[in-house]
Design a protein around this motif. Structure first.
Motif, PDB file in Angstrom:
ATOM      1  N   MET A   1       0.837  -1.192   0.000  1.00  0.00           N
ATOM      2  CA  MET A   1       0.000   0.000   0.000  1.00  0.00           C
ATOM      3  C   MET A   1       0.878   1.251   0.000  1.00  0.00           C
ATOM      4  O   MET A   1       1.811   1.361   0.793  1.00  0.00           O
ATOM      5  N   GLU A   2       0.613   2.140  -0.916  1.00  0.00           N
ATOM      6  CA  GLU A   2       1.370   3.378  -1.009  1.00  0.00           C
ATOM      7  C   GLU A   2       0.414   4.563  -0.954  1.00  0.00           C
ATOM      8  O   GLU A   2      -0.559   4.620  -1.708  1.00  0.00           O
ATOM      9  N   VAL A   3       0.705   5.502  -0.055  1.00  0.00           N
ATOM     10  CA  VAL A   3      -0.079   6.729   0.046  1.00  0.00           C
ATOM     11  C   VAL A   3       0.891   7.897  -0.016  1.00  0.00           C
ATOM     12  O   VAL A   3       1.852   7.972   0.749  1.00  0.00           O
ATOM     13  N   GLY A   4       0.643   8.793  -0.947  1.00  0.00           N
ATOM     14  CA  GLY A   4       1.519   9.944  -1.101  1.00  0.00           C
ATOM     15  C   GLY A   4       0.722  11.213  -1.331  1.00  0.00           C
ATOM     16  O   GLY A   4      -0.483  11.184  -1.603  1.00  0.00           O
ATOM     17  N   LEU A  22      -2.715  10.611  -3.230  1.00  0.00           N
ATOM     18  CA  LEU A  22      -2.795   9.464  -4.131  1.00  0.00           C
ATOM     19  C   LEU A  22      -2.533   8.205  -3.322  1.00  0.00           C
ATOM     20  O   LEU A  22      -1.486   8.067  -2.689  1.00  0.00           O
ATOM     21  N   ALA A  23      -3.504   7.296  -3.304  1.00  0.00           N
ATOM     22  CA  ALA A  23      -3.353   6.013  -2.627  1.00  0.00           C
ATOM     23  C   ALA A  23      -3.420   4.915  -3.676  1.00  0.00           C
ATOM     24  O   ALA A  23      -4.337   4.894  -4.505  1.00  0.00           O
ATOM     25  N   GLU A  24      -2.454   4.020  -3.636  1.00  0.00           N
ATOM     26  CA  GLU A  24      -2.386   2.955  -4.631  1.00  0.00           C
ATOM     27  C   GLU A  24      -2.198   1.606  -3.955  1.00  0.00           C
ATOM     28  O   GLU A  24      -1.512   1.499  -2.936  1.00  0.00           O
ATOM     29  N   PRO A  25      -2.801   0.559  -4.522  1.00  0.00           N
ATOM     30  CA  PRO A  25      -2.579  -0.778  -3.972  1.00  0.00           C
ATOM     31  C   PRO A  25      -1.145  -1.226  -4.216  1.00  0.00           C
ATOM     32  O   PRO A  25      -0.437  -0.676  -5.067  1.00  0.00           O
ATOM     33  N   ALA A  26      -0.714  -2.219  -3.470  1.00  0.00           N
ATOM     34  CA  ALA A  26       0.629  -2.757  -3.657  1.00  0.00           C
ATOM     35  C   ALA A  26       0.752  -3.347  -5.055  1.00  0.00           C
ATOM     36  O   ALA A  26      -0.227  -3.801  -5.653  1.00  0.00           O
TER      37      ALA A  26
END
Length: 298
Positions: A1-4, A22-26
């Protein structure tokens, strides 16, 4: 999980810069082809989506939550607060700055629903589905009825920026707290710390004035949206008409959306007042995922 988090130049000549999360799945989210744009309402910022960002990303979505022009980390230019122009800001953010290909699911709450509606009308081919919550949409008959109701006094108040800014100056925290006190069903859903975040945003220079400009444009938006429906027809993408089940106005949202869209689903969120994604984020997330999954099979 990445949140930037980031800030994107949309129009350097006009000084328009948009803040976003911006939140993206792994892994590689591009492979799923699923992006959802979350458009907050007022008096709020993208912070309003904090409880649903990760659940939506875990469900496989690339999640983009911007501050529209005026709010939060975004700039507050003198003009450009019609929803057609504000929709262009978000479209540029998605497709030019973030490089997102293909259509997206658009979700709006409160004023964000009005903007999301304008986005869906302007960029019909770039929208998979539209979710609206807790707002009369400019261009509908319900908007014309709602804007003159006594409980909608803030529409007229905000449409006179000089008066509104003068009377709320130095009282921004007290002023916005009134809306949360009046429209919240779950008393612990929005804390004093949360109010602090919103208050700081609207204490910033130019923030209240810009908020008022958004309201002042609503009747103009209504005319633009009516023309767009008259020339291009009703929206054909699936539309979810939603709101807090504890709100008496929520029963109006499905027939309102049926004025402007061919394929409308009504779903009210239980145990929630006006601030749906903060008061019942779990139900909101399940509701959106079920609706959007069906929309994507069409």
């Amino acid at each position: 999980m990445e949140v930037g988090h980031g800030r994107a130049w949309i129009d350097q000549d006009a000084g328009v810069r948009i803040g976003y999360t911006l939140a993206e799945p792994a892994g590689t989210p591009q492979e799923s082809g699923k992006t959802v744009l979350l458009v907050h309402g007022a008096p709020q910022t993208r912070y309003a989506w904090r409880k649903v960002l990760i659940p939506l990303a875990e469900a496989g979505y690339r999640v983009v939550a911007p501050d529209y022009r005026d709010a939060g980390a975004s700039t507050k230019p003198r003009d450009g607060y019609d929803k057609w122009t504000m929709a262009a800001d978000l479209h540029t953010l998605l497709h030019d700055h973030l490089g997102i290909d293909g259509p997206v699911s658009v979700v709006g709450h409160d004023l964000g629903s009005m903007l999301a509606f304008g986005y869906a009308l302007r960029y019909r081919d770039d929208v998979v589905s539209l979710t609206t919550m807790e707002a009369p949409l400019p261009g509908t008959g319900y908007y014309e009825q709602r804007k003159i109701a006594k409980s909608a006094w803030h529409f007229d108040f905000h449409a006179h920026p000089d008066i509104a800014v003068h009377l709320t100056h130095g009282r921004e925290r007290w002023y916005i707290t009134r809306f949360f006190d009046d429209l919240t069903y779950q008393p612990d859903a929005i804390t004093g710390d949360d109010i602090d975040v919103y208050a700081r945003a609207f204490e910033a220079p130019g923030a209240m004035r810009a908020l008022c400009e958004i309201y002042r444009e609503l009747d103009h938006d209504a005319a633009v949206h009516r023309d767009a429906v008259a020339s291009g027809g009703k929206l054909t993408v699936p539309v979810l008409a939603s709101g807090g089940g504890a709100q008496t106005l929520a029963a109006n949202y499905q027939p309102m959306c049926e004025e402007i869209a061919d394929n409308v689903t009504g779903h009210l969120v239980p145990d929630a007042g006006h601030w749906v994604p903060e008061e019942n984020p779990d139900h909101f997330t399940r509701m959106f995922l079920d609706f959007d999954a069906t929309a994507r099979t069409r």
